[in-house]
Write an enzyme that holds these catalytic residues in place. Structure first.
Site, PDB file in Angstrom:
ATOM      1  CB  CYS A   1      40.428 -41.110  32.910  1.00 48.67           C
ATOM      2  SG  CYS A   1      38.868 -41.632  32.194  1.00 48.67           S
ATOM      3  CB  ILE A   2      42.105 -46.398  31.567  1.00 51.19           C
ATOM      4  CG1 ILE A   2      42.488 -47.362  30.443  1.00 51.19           C
ATOM      5  CG2 ILE A   2      41.370 -47.115  32.692  1.00 51.19           C
ATOM      6  CD1 ILE A   2      43.487 -48.434  30.874  1.00 51.19           C
ATOM      7  CG  LEU A   3      36.750 -45.392  27.041  1.00 53.46           C
ATOM      8  CD1 LEU A   3      35.700 -46.245  27.757  1.00 53.46           C
ATOM      9  CD2 LEU A   3      36.113 -44.115  26.503  1.00 53.46           C
TER      10      LEU A   3
ATOM     11  CD  GLN B   1      34.542 -52.212  26.031  1.00 53.03           C
ATOM     12  OE1 GLN B   1      33.693 -53.056  26.261  1.00 53.03           O
ATOM     13  NE2 GLN B   1      34.476 -50.985  26.552  1.00 53.03           N
ATOM     14  NE  ARG B   2      33.769 -59.230  26.289  1.00 50.65           N
ATOM     15  CZ  ARG B   2      32.905 -60.149  26.691  1.00 50.65           C
ATOM     16  NH1 ARG B   2      32.802 -61.268  26.019  1.00 50.65           N
ATOM     17  NH2 ARG B   2      32.158 -59.948  27.738  1.00 50.65           N
ATOM     18  CE  LYS B   3      38.252 -56.133  17.918  1.00 49.58           C
ATOM     19  NZ  LYS B   3      38.170 -55.283  16.696  1.00 49.58           N
TER      20      LYS B   3
ATOM     21  CE1 TYR C   1      44.638 -52.708  19.958  1.00 54.43           C
ATOM     22  CE2 TYR C   1      42.275 -52.966  19.633  1.00 54.43           C
ATOM     23  CZ  TYR C   1      43.551 -52.958  19.123  1.00 54.43           C
ATOM     24  OH  TYR C   1      43.759 -53.211  17.791  1.00 54.43           O
TER      25      TYR C   1
ATOM     26  CD  GLU D   1      42.628 -39.220  39.683  1.00 53.11           C
ATOM     27  OE1 GLU D   1      41.490 -38.715  39.746  1.00 53.11           O
ATOM     28  OE2 GLU D   1      43.543 -38.763  38.964  1.00 53.11           O
TER      29      GLU D   1
ATOM     30  CB  SER E   1      35.283 -48.115  36.763  1.00 57.38           C
ATOM     31  OG  SER E   1      36.177 -48.758  35.873  1.00 57.38           O
TER      32      SER E   1
END
Length: 439
Positions: free
Chosen positions: A305-307, A313-315, A317, A339, A343
């Site tokens: 999982c990645i978040l 966001q948009r930096k 990372y 995995e 998304s």
């Protein structure tokens, strides 16, 4: 199909829309009951005949951009009144992802556009949403509902029914108040809470600001629990063992589910390692995102999982987290792959990463190179390399084998289209022992 701009998260807790109020056009409709003009008898009769709106009703709804968009009524709730108009409606903008679903008031709906309730087939849902390539690039604002490829129609219907209404509207995490995107199955005692307050270090969550303030006076953590395995400048990565830090792992899953529609919530976090990326200052290490991976994966998954949290966001990372997962695979001497299912945001990010890494090598490499050699160099699974090069039309099948066609001009064109990479991982700053080797 137009695009919707998501609100900006601000440090003082307010939100702003990227889109300025648009001038009147064909998409600007007069409100059915809020223009101040007296209603005709016919209009009153029509209103009384359709109110309150039934769940499943389709209607046009005025969004934050001042324009009207088609929505479907997902749920409704009665306000403190006996009038049939005194309902709020939870709506899904049918052109866009569920993260934009929200409660709206009656005056935002154009009752002249009400359609008869229909029983929508889940299978038709994805097919009805089409995106241009430009809109796909604006994936943070709008995207097709994907990420449920492993679910059959009945399971998808059950999933959407269970998670159809966001239970938590906003959270406070450190300096930020953040609007949530999706439902997360918090314990029942939080069912009546529209906002939750998270400790940004231990991730405990509370119902009230005063509870958080009391907690912060006692919490002695200034970074995620676990081992710091990377530090470069103000960036740090911490490895957190789900077995050793079970409550932290579960709280992280609750938090992540607010921003991931497809994520399965694992209550048994013992089997996972969590890699938490932080920005560090004199107040502590503040989480910007994370990825998790199984301690032992038979399918060679190097990421579960990645978040990246919305304020960060948009930096770059997200790309950094993906690159970091592959650096760990290299240290393990294995090839890795994320995995499935990915998304939509995940697939887009991975395709961008694979494209940049592979094209950089092909551009610099002299002579022929095989897919296995690329896999050995990058730790990217051969199947991911093959599908990426095929999507770029850089591979051909000749005489029973795949041949890579690396014309320099074509490579340059694809590299330009892929955009810039994220933050670089300085491998010299990574101090890490693979899990199987840890005592």
């Amino acid at each position: 199909m137009g695009s919707i701009d998501t609100p900006t998260i601000t440090e003082n807790g307010s939100t702003q829309s990227h889109a300025a109020a648009a001038p009147a056009d064909d998409n600007q409709r007069p409100l059915a009951s809020s223009n101040g003009a007296p209603e005709s008898e016919a209009t009153k009769k029509r209103r009384s005949g359709i109110l309150p709106l039934e769940v499943g009703t389709r209607v046009m709804c005025r969004w934050r951009d001042g324009k009207y968009h088609p929505v479907k009524v997902i749920e409704r709730r009665k306000l403190q009144s006996t009038e049939p108009s005194d309902y709020e409606y939870y709506v899904h903008y049918t052109e866009f992802n569920r993260r934009l679903d929200e409660w709206v008031k009656l005056e935002q709906l154009d009752l002249d556009s009400v359609e008869t309730v229909v029983d929508e087939k889940v299978e038709d849902k994805v097919a009805s949403l089409k995106m241009t390539r430009h809109q796909k690039r604006k994936i943070d604002e709008t995207h097709v509902e994907v990420g449920h490829e492993e679910l059959d129609a009945a399971s998808l219907r059950e999933h959407e029914e269970f998670t159809k209404v966001k239970n938590i509207a906003t959270i406070e995490l450190g300096r930020y108040e953040i609007e949530t995107w999706y439902f997360s199955p918090f314990p029942p005692e939080y069912n009546d809470s529209l906002k939750l307050y998270f400790c940004e270090f231990c991730l405990n969550f509370m119902k009230r600001k005063e509870q958080l303030q009391r907690h912060m006076r006692k919490c002695d953590l200034k970074h995620p629990p676990g081992d710091e395995i990377y530090r470069s400048g103000t960036l740090s990565m911490f490895e957190v063992d789900g077995k050793k830090n079970k409550v932290y792992g579960q709280n992280l899953c609750y938090l992540a589910k607010l921003f991931l529609d497809h994520k399965t919530l694992y209550y048994d976090v013992d089997l996972f390692l969590f890699y938490v990326l932080c920005e560090c200052d004199d107040r502590g290490c503040h989480m910007v995102g994370y990825f998790s991976k199984e301690k032992h994966s038979e399918e060679s998954y190097n990421l579960a999982c990645i978040l990246t949290l919305p304020p960060y966001q948009r930096k770059g990372y997200g790309k950094f987290l993906i690159a970091f997962s592959y650096e760990l695979s290299k240290k393990e001497g294995k090839v890795g792959t994320p995995e499935r299912p990915l998304s939509d945001l995940g697939l887009l990010s991975y395709r961008g990463y694979w494209t940049r890494v592979l094209l950089d090598i092909l551009k610099k490499h002299k002579g022929n190179i095989s897919i296995k050699e690329l896999s050995d160099m990058t730790a990217i699974k051969a199947e991911d390399i093959l599908t990426t090069l095929q999507s770029l039309e850089l591979i051909q099948y000749r005489k029973g084998q795949h041949v890579i066609c690396a014309d320099p001009k074509v490579l340059d064109r694809h590299l330009k289209a892929a955009g810039r990479g994220g933050l670089e991982v300085d491998v010299s700053k990574l101090i890490w022992t693979p899990y199987k080797e840890q005592s």
